[in-house]
Design an enzyme around this catalytic site. Structure first.
Site, PDB file in Angstrom:
ATOM      1  N   THR A 219      -6.484 -11.102  -0.982  1.00 17.16           N
ATOM      2  CA  THR A 219      -6.164  -9.708  -1.328  1.00 17.16           C
ATOM      3  C   THR A 219      -5.961  -9.540  -2.831  1.00 17.16           C
ATOM      4  OG1 THR A 219      -3.754  -9.909  -0.993  1.00 17.16           O
ATOM      5  CG2 THR A 219      -5.093  -9.320   0.931  1.00 17.16           C
ATOM      6  N   MET A 266      -5.621  -4.187  -3.096  1.00 15.19           N
ATOM      7  CA  MET A 266      -5.745  -3.428  -1.840  1.00 15.19           C
ATOM      8  C   MET A 266      -5.492  -4.357  -0.656  1.00 15.19           C
ATOM      9  SD  MET A 266      -6.610  -0.113  -2.231  1.00 15.19           S
ATOM     10  CE  MET A 266      -5.027  -0.240  -3.036  1.00 15.19           C
ATOM     11  N   HIS A 267      -4.247  -4.871  -0.571  1.00 12.87           N
ATOM     12  CA  HIS A 267      -3.914  -5.855   0.462  1.00 12.87           C
ATOM     13  C   HIS A 267      -4.225  -5.327   1.872  1.00 12.87           C
ATOM     14  CE1 HIS A 267      -1.432  -7.890  -2.636  1.00 12.87           C
ATOM     15  NE2 HIS A 267      -0.881  -6.722  -2.883  1.00 12.87           N
ATOM     16  N   ASP A 268      -3.615  -4.201   2.218  1.00 16.63           N
ATOM     17  CA  ASP A 268      -3.674  -3.735   3.603  1.00 16.63           C
ATOM     18  C   ASP A 268      -5.047  -3.180   3.992  1.00 16.63           C
ATOM     19  OD1 ASP A 268      -1.074  -4.542   3.535  1.00 16.63           O
ATOM     20  OD2 ASP A 268      -0.193  -2.547   3.605  1.00 16.63           O
ATOM     21  N   THR A 271      -7.406  -5.901   5.100  1.00 16.81           N
ATOM     22  CA  THR A 271      -7.149  -6.395   6.459  1.00 16.81           C
ATOM     23  C   THR A 271      -7.812  -5.481   7.485  1.00 16.81           C
ATOM     24  OG1 THR A 271      -5.044  -7.174   5.592  1.00 16.81           O
ATOM     25  CG2 THR A 271      -5.278  -7.136   7.987  1.00 16.81           C
TER      26      THR A 271
END
Ligand code: BDR
Ligand code: CA
Length: 353
Positions: A219, A266-268, A271
């Site tokens: 991420t 943009m970690h989430d 996912t």
């Protein structure tokens, strides 16, 4: 627009734009429960999921994390109102971690969790069930069908598993944003979601449920920059106007001192994106354990790629101690990312009519 109209029109729009509707090729949308602590990147992930007909959101379960539940819960409701999707139930989750004091990340996400961007106070209300109750009910009613997308501290999921351990065999999979095999972002050891509730993360990793861990290893490479902001600003829809305002404030907050290399991970959304297009991430089998006792390392995710061994015993132990234990994988860990493919998906879905 109801869900059927949304799927029909958005699928047609994607096909017209030459975008494959990826999960449909495998026989219908992936049914998800979205567990989240919105949170700026959570909000981007929620909007991506809402605008992707490959996913069917059965419920959203806000949890305390980036900011307290008194913000994450109305933020989730307000995002659904923004997207015109108030048909999706929102169930209030945990306001504190299982055993620890809540530590938030308002320094990243702003006091309101949305970087200071404002949405009208929601008119809709959460359902009467708690997050743990709705997770257990939906999973029990649909054994083998439900994927949990968990992009906040894992308190809600762990609470559901503790209350009803048998659901572990009924959850299809959990896609987790959390952890890291290459150092943390709160402490040198721990990533934020696991740092906030290490005990919950341990319960989930010990559950036997098929897990995907999308951690900082990938991420940190999915960086939202000014070029992406400009693309959002060019589209005059309620979703793009809001996302652009929130992301501009976030970039400005991160880069108050310098305008160079402005970028936010943009970690989430990453996912979520890999559920829509599994070609975005490269996954490897690991045995992952969560550190809960280390004074300096609580929340660390320790990943073994092969045979593994525990730390040496503190006191003399009678008998011999096994050298190593045979490898068993409990998680697929994301170790590679196609950044262009991710941003093509994210931006095309957010800016679509
Ligand atoms: C994670 O922590 C939160 O701040 C983000 O929303 C993301 O889920 C990254 O460490
Ligand atoms: Ca989050």
């Amino acid at each position: 627009m109801d869900r059927r109209q949304f799927i029909t029109t958005s699928t047609a729009a994607l096909i017209a734009a030459g975008m494959p509707t990826l999960a449909f090729a495998a026989g219908g949308p992936i049914r998800i429960i979205f567990d989240t602590d919105p949170g700026t990147d959570d909000a981007m992930g929620i909007l991506l999921a809402l605008r992707s007909p490959e996913l069917k959101i059965e419920a959203i379960t806000p949890v305390a994390g980036n900011v307290p539940l008194e913000h994450t819960l109305p933020n989730a409701l307000a995002l659904l109102e923004l997207a015109g999707r108030t048909d999706i139930p929102v169930a209030a989750g945990a306001s504190v971690p299982l055993t620890r004091t809540l530590v938030t990340a308002a320094y990243v996400h702003g006091e309101n969790g949305l970087g200071g961007a404002q949405l009208p106070p929601p008119k809709t209300r959460p359902v009467a069930e708690t997050a743990s109750e709705i997770i257990r009910r939906i999973v029990r009613q649909n054994p083998g069908q439900i994927t949990i997308v968990a992009v906040g501290p894992l308190t809600n999921v762990a609470t559901a598993l503790r209350a009803d351990p048998a659901i572990a065999a009924m959850v299809k999979a959990i896609a987790i944003m959390g952890g890291s095999l290459s150092g943390g972002n709160v402490t040198p050891a721990a990533e934020f979601n696991f740092y906030v509730d290490p005990e919950a993360a341990r319960i989930v990793f010990d559950s036997g449920i098929p897990l995907t861990m999308v951690g900082l290893d990938v991420t940190r490479k999915a960086l939202f920059r000014d070029e992406h902001l400009k693309a959002l600003q060019a589209v005059n829809t309620p979703v793009c106007r809001f996302a652009a305002d929130m992301m501009k404030r976030t970039l400005d907050r991160f880069h108050e001192d310098s305008q160079a290399h402005r970028a936010v991970a943009m970690h989430d959304p990453l996912t979520v994106a890999n559920l829509i297009d599994p070609g975005i991430l490269t996954l490897q089998d690991y045995f992952v354990e969560i550190e809960t006792e280390g004074e300096l390392t609580a929340g660390e995710s320790v990943g073994y790629p092969g045979r593994w061994r525990k730390s040496a015993p503190l006191a003399p132990t009678p008998g011999s101690i096994a050298d190593t234990t045979p490898f068993k994988s409990n998680a697929k860990v994301a170790m590679g990312v196609n950044v262009d493919r991710f941003f093509n998906l994210l931006m095309s879905r957010l800016t679509a009519a």
